[in-house]
Design an enzyme around this catalytic site. Sequence first.
Site, PDB file in Angstrom:
ATOM      1  N   CYS A 325       0.710  -1.260  -0.005  1.00  0.00           N
ATOM      2  CA  CYS A 325       0.099   0.016  -0.097  1.00  0.00           C
ATOM      3  C   CYS A 325       0.681   1.266   0.027  1.00  0.00           C
ATOM      4  O   CYS A 325       0.636   2.057  -0.945  1.00  0.00           O
ATOM      5  CB  CYS A 325      -1.068  -0.026   1.123  1.00  0.00           C
ATOM      6  SG  CYS A 325      -1.225  -1.506   2.072  1.00  0.00           S
ATOM      7  N   ASP A 374      -2.228  -7.846  -5.695  1.00  0.00           N
ATOM      8  CA  ASP A 374      -2.546  -6.625  -5.040  1.00  0.00           C
ATOM      9  C   ASP A 374      -3.110  -5.639  -5.661  1.00  0.00           C
ATOM     10  O   ASP A 374      -2.824  -5.556  -7.066  1.00  0.00           O
ATOM     11  CB  ASP A 374      -1.621  -6.301  -4.148  1.00  0.00           C
ATOM     12  CG  ASP A 374      -1.989  -5.498  -2.880  1.00  0.00           C
ATOM     13  OD1 ASP A 374      -3.250  -5.684  -2.619  1.00  0.00           O
ATOM     14  OD2 ASP A 374      -0.942  -5.194  -2.188  1.00  0.00           O
ATOM     15  N   LYS A 459     -14.668  -4.667   5.489  1.00  0.00           N
ATOM     16  CA  LYS A 459     -14.119  -5.641   4.473  1.00  0.00           C
ATOM     17  C   LYS A 459     -14.707  -6.863   4.015  1.00  0.00           C
ATOM     18  O   LYS A 459     -15.899  -7.128   4.514  1.00  0.00           O
ATOM     19  CB  LYS A 459     -12.776  -6.133   5.105  1.00  0.00           C
ATOM     20  CG  LYS A 459     -13.043  -6.949   6.348  1.00  0.00           C
ATOM     21  CD  LYS A 459     -11.694  -7.597   6.674  1.00  0.00           C
ATOM     22  CE  LYS A 459     -11.848  -8.350   7.798  1.00  0.00           C
ATOM     23  NZ  LYS A 459     -10.564  -9.241   8.302  1.00  0.00           N
TER      24      LYS A 459
HETATM   25 ZN   LIG Z   1      -3.082  -2.553   0.759  1.00  0.00          ZN
END
Ligand SMILES: [Zn+2]
Length: 637
Positions: A325, A374, A459
């Site tokens: 991230c 990802d 989530k």
């Molecule tokens: Zn992430």
Amino acid sequence: MAMTPLEELRHSASHILATALLRLYPDAKLDIGPPTDMGFYYDVDLDHALTADDLVRLEAEMKKIADENQPFVRREMSRAEAAALITERGQERYKLGRLADIPEGEAISFYQNGEFIDLCAGTHVRYTSKLKAFKLLSIAGAYHRGDEKNKQLQRIYGTAFPTKDELAQHLERLEQAKLRDHRKLGRDLKLFVIDDDVGPGLILWTPAGSVIRQELQNFIGEELRKQGYSQVFTPHIGKLELYKTSGHFPYYKESQFTPVIENESLAKLLHEGCSCAEMVVRLDAVSAHLAAAVNQRTGRETISPDRIRPDAELLNGFMLKPMNCPHHIKIYASQPHSYRDLPVRLAEFGTVYRWEQSGELNGLTRVRGFTQDDAHLFCTEEQVGAEMQGCLALVKTVLTTLGMSDYRVRVGLRDPDSNKYTGAAEHWDKAEEACRQAVRTLGVAFTEEPGEAAFYGPKIDFVVKDVIGREWQLGTVQVDYNLPIRFDLSYIGADNQAHRPVMIHRAPFGSMERFCGVLIEHFGGDFPAWLAPEQVRLVPISDKTLDYGRSLLAQLKADGVRVSLDEHNDKLGAKIRRAELDKVPYTLILGGKEAEAQAVSIRSRARGDEGTLPFADFAARLKSEIQSRALADKKKI
Ligand SMILES: [Zn+2]
Ligand SMILES: [Zn+2]
């Protein structure tokens, strides 16, 4: 917490196992014996290393105890009486510690069946004779209280079911699971290697395994492009300061590799005679500038004053990337964004490193370095719902293509009674509703789980069922209000004002390592042609058709087919057997007649003998099977 009837049955079986253990090994020191998802275990400290033969004897003794029809009787007593009873029974080594775990004021109870009595909160079946279908399965080492510093005990695993049929079915599934074990198949089919010199938990992908991973990445990559993702690449390390800003360091320190300290800093530390303890404090420390910036943006004391150190004392270094991230955030932040640019979708097969205890490592499914599928999406609050739907649609496409349509979804919501969550309540309400709506569009079963959200957003988790009915938790899609604040991300809205974007993290298959591990077991090593490391094996009946084989080899290779020619000098049967062991989807047998007619005699791994076809027809059929990523259908195409 109250036990379900099945847990009660299995837990009772563990008492019966303990009873049998003490009959056979009066010196055994018992620890605990809880039920598990699949059965039960009992941890025991015993000088004698138990063998498979011992399990047979223990099981026979358990049958006797079940037949004795002993009632389970509860007895409550004071702490002092309990300690005296444990000592009198010679079980003080572990049981006194377990007794001390019971909080003051809570009832202390024992359960007795026959001559055996055990400290236990319950509950149990009423009589040992209720145990009609059980089996002891295996023995493993287990540290007392799961701590490597403690003594390793012997854990005896078993299972129990209400009926003999259910037990038989379960044992059959276990047998299947053993045959499909990805560690075994990985070795047999030469898909991956773990080498102690490289390091436990670090996967070496062999050429064959790399084919599977690359094909999967190509497939997922194609779907991502269709959905408007941009591919990025980022390095495997990043500065400590980056992770101090994101909060990954030091909060997740336990699950990360130790930072890499810069040479100059290290030399300075040595020169100053800095202790290791001091070094840790200085690694964790932040500058006043960073702390002020993060605290101001988050509006609370996210970084506490006791972590602040003068700049000269800070240690510079790098971390092996625990998550992708922060890197993707820096790509987003490198340019100004207008609401018209959003959503920005950055995807990377990004390799990350996590520190797992060596005892937790397991083949491809628990590793120390892995590549996530990802992506990070930066969007407006209004776009969250549609973006979540997109993520779920991608998962559905991939799982359906792989023949894993049986899956369920968990939606993790915030705990309404807690205030640990970042972000305004109205944002949360909207995001949670967006998650629910997105999941509804899938048309699959889902559960809502309050309290299971991350502190930074709700989530969605995926749980996939494989062909033998086992469930595998794959990856997640998460909404995040926190990191955009910590990194001060913005976009210019239609009102010409700066706004905060919302981030979505998604790695729906978790990691390529884990996903490939699951796929190896799902397919039992029999990959569909598009994924198979070797798609076609050419088998000449004798040297006379070797040249014909070579010409087909060249043609198939030119078409991009992964093909090999068996040039061994042994019998046809041995060659066919070899292709079978290697689980090659198509074996083409080349005799004189075939060579004459430019034909091939086809053996399909999924469907058996398929007769003879002109080579050109087979090649065309194979090409379309690969291109459409067809599953290895048992029926004739
Ligand atoms: Zn992430
Ligand atoms: Zn019990």
